[in-house]
Motif scaffolding. Structure first.
Motif, PDB file in Angstrom:
ATOM      1  N   ALA A 188     -32.499   7.998  23.661  1.00 41.95           N
ATOM      2  CA  ALA A 188     -32.518   7.019  22.178  1.00 41.95           C
ATOM      3  C   ALA A 188     -32.209   8.009  21.083  1.00 41.95           C
ATOM      4  CB  ALA A 188     -34.031   6.469  22.219  1.00 41.95           C
ATOM      5  N   THR A 189     -31.670   7.487  20.136  1.00 39.71           N
ATOM      6  CA  THR A 189     -31.003   8.402  19.221  1.00 39.71           C
ATOM      7  C   THR A 189     -31.921   8.166  17.826  1.00 39.71           C
ATOM      8  OG1 THR A 189     -29.674   6.325  18.406  1.00 39.71           O
ATOM      9  CG2 THR A 189     -28.691   7.835  19.930  1.00 39.71           C
ATOM     10  N   HIS A 190     -32.987   7.356  17.888  1.00 38.55           N
ATOM     11  CA  HIS A 190     -33.866   7.301  16.968  1.00 38.55           C
ATOM     12  C   HIS A 190     -34.432   8.788  16.316  1.00 38.55           C
ATOM     13  CE1 HIS A 190     -34.169   2.788  17.221  1.00 38.55           C
ATOM     14  NE2 HIS A 190     -34.466   3.223  18.614  1.00 38.55           N
ATOM     15  N   LEU A 191     -34.475   9.114  15.206  1.00 42.99           N
ATOM     16  CA  LEU A 191     -34.487  10.392  14.613  1.00 42.99           C
ATOM     17  C   LEU A 191     -35.983  10.729  14.850  1.00 42.99           C
ATOM     18  CD1 LEU A 191     -33.753  13.007  13.157  1.00 42.99           C
ATOM     19  CD2 LEU A 191     -34.409  11.628  10.783  1.00 42.99           C
ATOM     20  N   ILE A 192     -37.014   9.944  14.587  1.00 41.99           N
ATOM     21  CA  ILE A 192     -38.380  10.199  14.675  1.00 41.99           C
ATOM     22  C   ILE A 192     -38.548  10.508  16.460  1.00 41.99           C
ATOM     23  CG2 ILE A 192     -40.902   9.571  14.511  1.00 41.99           C
ATOM     24  CD1 ILE A 192     -39.872   8.397  11.863  1.00 41.99           C
ATOM     25  N   LYS A 193     -38.020   9.794  17.161  1.00 42.00           N
ATOM     26  CA  LYS A 193     -38.316   9.932  18.618  1.00 42.00           C
ATOM     27  C   LYS A 193     -37.756  11.360  19.127  1.00 42.00           C
ATOM     28  CE  LYS A 193     -37.330   8.183  23.240  1.00 42.00           C
ATOM     29  NZ  LYS A 193     -38.587   8.780  23.779  1.00 42.00           N
ATOM     30  N   VAL A 194     -36.531  11.388  18.442  1.00 44.20           N
ATOM     31  CA  VAL A 194     -35.871  12.675  19.111  1.00 44.20           C
ATOM     32  C   VAL A 194     -36.762  13.881  18.329  1.00 44.20           C
ATOM     33  CG1 VAL A 194     -33.614  14.164  18.427  1.00 44.20           C
ATOM     34  CG2 VAL A 194     -33.537  11.519  19.163  1.00 44.20           C
ATOM     35  N   ALA A 195     -37.031  13.978  17.214  1.00 43.38           N
ATOM     36  CA  ALA A 195     -38.012  14.896  16.697  1.00 43.38           C
ATOM     37  C   ALA A 195     -39.239  15.235  17.614  1.00 43.38           C
ATOM     38  CB  ALA A 195     -38.297  14.743  15.163  1.00 43.38           C
ATOM     39  N   CYS A 196     -39.981  14.147  17.968  1.00 45.00           N
ATOM     40  CA  CYS A 196     -40.963  14.308  18.851  1.00 45.00           C
ATOM     41  C   CYS A 196     -40.723  14.857  19.795  1.00 45.00           C
ATOM     42  CB  CYS A 196     -41.718  12.778  19.126  1.00 45.00           C
ATOM     43  SG  CYS A 196     -42.635  12.072  17.460  1.00 45.00           S
ATOM     44  N   GLU A 197     -39.603  14.453  20.642  1.00 41.66           N
ATOM     45  CA  GLU A 197     -39.383  15.349  21.854  1.00 41.66           C
ATOM     46  C   GLU A 197     -38.878  16.740  21.749  1.00 41.66           C
ATOM     47  OE1 GLU A 197     -35.932  13.111  23.165  1.00 41.66           O
ATOM     48  OE2 GLU A 197     -36.979  11.237  23.826  1.00 41.66           O
ATOM     49  N   ALA A 198     -38.359  17.393  20.596  1.00 43.26           N
ATOM     50  CA  ALA A 198     -38.171  18.485  20.129  1.00 43.26           C
ATOM     51  C   ALA A 198     -39.490  19.076  19.913  1.00 43.26           C
ATOM     52  CB  ALA A 198     -37.147  18.438  19.144  1.00 43.26           C
ATOM     53  N   ALA A 199     -40.316  18.597  19.456  1.00 44.61           N
ATOM     54  CA  ALA A 199     -41.919  19.183  19.188  1.00 44.61           C
ATOM     55  C   ALA A 199     -42.413  19.392  20.348  1.00 44.61           C
ATOM     56  CB  ALA A 199     -42.529  18.281  18.090  1.00 44.61           C
ATOM     57  N   LEU A 200     -42.250  18.614  21.410  1.00 39.91           N
ATOM     58  CA  LEU A 200     -43.105  18.848  22.678  1.00 39.91           C
ATOM     59  C   LEU A 200     -42.256  19.444  23.667  1.00 39.91           C
ATOM     60  CD1 LEU A 200     -44.597  14.939  22.822  1.00 39.91           C
ATOM     61  CD2 LEU A 200     -45.741  17.204  22.167  1.00 39.91           C
ATOM     62  N   GLY A 201     -41.026  20.075  23.065  1.00 37.42           N
ATOM     63  CA  GLY A 201     -40.372  20.755  24.238  1.00 37.42           C
ATOM     64  C   GLY A 201     -39.623  20.332  25.043  1.00 37.42           C
ATOM     65  N   GLN A 202     -39.267  19.003  24.738  1.00 37.22           N
ATOM     66  CA  GLN A 202     -38.290  18.056  25.841  1.00 37.22           C
ATOM     67  C   GLN A 202     -36.984  18.191  25.701  1.00 37.22           C
ATOM     68  OE1 GLN A 202     -40.610  14.290  25.309  1.00 37.22           O
ATOM     69  NE2 GLN A 202     -40.823  14.646  27.445  1.00 37.22           N
ATOM     70  N   ARG A 203     -36.539  18.808  24.473  1.00 38.07           N
ATOM     71  CA  ARG A 203     -35.223  19.118  24.026  1.00 38.07           C
ATOM     72  C   ARG A 203     -35.285  20.265  23.229  1.00 38.07           C
ATOM     73  NH1 ARG A 203     -31.951  15.097  21.656  1.00 38.07           N
ATOM     74  NH2 ARG A 203     -33.222  13.542  22.955  1.00 38.07           N
ATOM     75  N   MET A 204     -34.166  21.019  23.045  1.00 41.18           N
ATOM     76  CA  MET A 204     -33.972  22.302  22.526  1.00 41.18           C
ATOM     77  C   MET A 204     -34.064  22.191  20.927  1.00 41.18           C
ATOM     78  SD  MET A 204     -33.675  24.530  24.790  1.00 41.18           S
ATOM     79  CE  MET A 204     -33.073  26.016  23.922  1.00 41.18           C
ATOM     80  N   ALA A 205     -33.405  21.417  20.424  1.00 38.03           N
ATOM     81  CA  ALA A 205     -33.398  20.932  18.964  1.00 38.03           C
ATOM     82  C   ALA A 205     -33.148  19.906  18.522  1.00 38.03           C
ATOM     83  CB  ALA A 205     -32.544  22.253  18.375  1.00 38.03           C
ATOM     84  N   VAL A 206     -33.129  19.529  17.432  1.00 32.24           N
ATOM     85  CA  VAL A 206     -32.994  18.094  16.481  1.00 32.24           C
ATOM     86  C   VAL A 206     -31.592  18.477  15.906  1.00 32.24           C
ATOM     87  CG1 VAL A 206     -33.233  16.317  15.009  1.00 32.24           C
ATOM     88  CG2 VAL A 206     -35.059  17.109  16.513  1.00 32.24           C
ATOM     89  N   ASP A 207     -30.567  17.773  16.235  1.00 33.34           N
ATOM     90  CA  ASP A 207     -29.313  17.936  15.529  1.00 33.34           C
ATOM     91  C   ASP A 207     -29.302  17.098  14.224  1.00 33.34           C
ATOM     92  OD1 ASP A 207     -27.945  19.344  17.538  1.00 33.34           O
ATOM     93  OD2 ASP A 207     -27.082  17.741  18.543  1.00 33.34           O
ATOM     94  N   ILE A 208     -29.238  17.809  13.091  1.00 37.09           N
ATOM     95  CA  ILE A 208     -29.147  17.229  11.689  1.00 37.09           C
ATOM     96  C   ILE A 208     -27.800  16.976  11.585  1.00 37.09           C
ATOM     97  CG2 ILE A 208     -29.400  17.632   9.299  1.00 37.09           C
ATOM     98  CD1 ILE A 208     -31.726  19.274   9.925  1.00 37.09           C
ATOM     99  N   HIS A 209     -27.334  15.771  11.654  1.00 35.97           N
ATOM    100  CA  HIS A 209     -25.936  15.196  11.689  1.00 35.97           C
ATOM    101  C   HIS A 209     -25.352  14.971  10.033  1.00 35.97           C
ATOM    102  CE1 HIS A 209     -25.384  14.600  15.759  1.00 35.97           C
ATOM    103  NE2 HIS A 209     -26.627  13.835  15.840  1.00 35.97           N
ATOM    104  N   GLY A 210     -25.004  16.131   9.487  1.00 39.19           N
ATOM    105  CA  GLY A 210     -24.487  16.195   8.201  1.00 39.19           C
ATOM    106  C   GLY A 210     -25.759  16.720   7.104  1.00 39.19           C
ATOM    107  N   SER A 211     -25.435  17.930   6.539  1.00 39.52           N
ATOM    108  CA  SER A 211     -26.330  18.187   5.508  1.00 39.52           C
ATOM    109  C   SER A 211     -25.779  18.665   4.268  1.00 39.52           C
ATOM    110  CB  SER A 211     -26.469  19.793   5.934  1.00 39.52           C
ATOM    111  OG  SER A 211     -25.427  20.647   6.205  1.00 39.52           O
TER     112      SER A 211
END
Length: 337
Positions: A188-211
């Protein structure tokens, strides 16, 4: 007891609305083809039919057999960047299925509909917050197909003496506060879900698409709404229609925006550790900022959000991800980004 057909009721938002309908004393019936939904998300005892929302004959048969007096339509594809790559698939699903659904409703003489729509119909708004009277200029096929579905519903309602409430969602996030359902879809691409996965070590990092957007910190800004509050807005919309209320098109958000960096900070607070992130290129079809003008939904539906807090959204989403990890027996080893 009021019986309501829920298309896409095995999905993230649909399953939360099924629970809200049950909690309010209604009898939901779920129709879902499980292309993105999960049958386990449908509560025990709820009638479930596997099939397509655009199958007019099936919709007519279900409505007639169950005696449903209204429909809530969630079945749709909803990832903006994906829609840029696969526009025909989005138009076929988001508009084509809505046409079939409406044909089935007309045949069964069911004239009440709550339609799931999106802030993507606005594109890049001229002013923020954006109101329902703003000019709609979608910038991706997701938004275009949903806007066309809105117009189809309005025209069909006028022709067949039907009434509807269209809810234009802003960014839906979080999970059921009681832990009964949440976002299950892998990838899933929802930012908060992706961020939770990263916080729990399920992915390496969150990609910030555009800064480098013209926002307070250069990252995209969105109006995040708790999925449980969104569900209660649907119940309020149903009661509005059951009470004889007129057709409405309403934003469903809180009227307050948060940047990507602010979201990552909130998830980090909930997790007790920073969320790893990295800057990535902008995604096609992403507007810089979208925030709702949200007073109409509160006034017209007497909707009172209960979870209007980014920290609450983040905490509920993180709690759900932890439960899913425990259920699946997955550890905290990073799975890659």
């Amino acid at each position: 007891m009021t019986t309501v057909l829920i298309t896409g009721g095995a999905g993230y938002i649909g399953s939360q609305v099924v629970l809200a309908l049950q909690d309010s004393g209604c009898h939901p019936v779920v129709l879902d083809n499980l292309s993105t939904g999960f049958q386990e998300a449908v509560p025990a005892g709820v009638t479930f039919v596997r099939g397509d929302a655009g199958d007019a004959a099936l919709v007519e048969a279900i409505l007639t057999r169950t005696g449903a007096c209204a429909v809530m339509h969630f079945a749709a594809l909803m990832v903006a960047p994906e829609s840029v790559r696969e526009p025909l698939r989005y138009w076929q699903n988001n508009l084509g299925a809505t046409i079939g659904l409406l044909e089935g409703m007309v045949a069964a003489r069911v004239r009440l509909l709550v339609l799931s729509s999106t802030a993507a119909v606005y594109g890049i708004p001229d002013t923020l917050p954006v109101g329902e009277d703003a000019v709609c200029r979608p910038i991706n096929p997701y938004g275009s197909s949903k806007l066309a579905a809105e117009r189809m519903v309005a025209e069909a309602a006028a022709a067949h003496a039907a009434r509807y409430v269209t809810l234009r969602y802003f960014n839906v996030a979080g999970a059921d506060p009681a832990g009964r359902t949440g976002q299950r879809r892998a990838g899933a691409t929802h930012l908060i879900k992706v961020a939770c996965e990263a916080a729990l070590g399920q992915r390496m990092a969150v990609d910030i698409h555009g800064s480098d957007y013209a926002t307070s910190d250069g990252t995209g800004v969105r109006d995040y709404v708790h999925v449980a509050d969104l569900a209660s807005a649907h119940v309020a919309a149903l009661h509005h229609l059951l009470g004889g209320g007129e057709s409405l098109t309403l934003n469903c958000g809180y009227g307050r925006g948060h940047s990507v960096r602010e979201v990552l900070t909130a998830v980090g607070r909930a997790a007790g550790r920073p969320v790893p992130w990295r800057v990535a290129p902008r995604r096609p079809g992403d507007p810089p900022a979208v925030v709702a003008r949200a007073e109409n939904v509160r006034q017209r539906l007497q909707w009172q959000p209960q979870y209007d807090s980014l920290d609450r959204i983040a905490a509920d989403a993180l709690g759900w991800e932890r439960r899913m990890m425990e259920r699946d027996g997955s550890g905290l080893a990073a799975a890659g980004g």
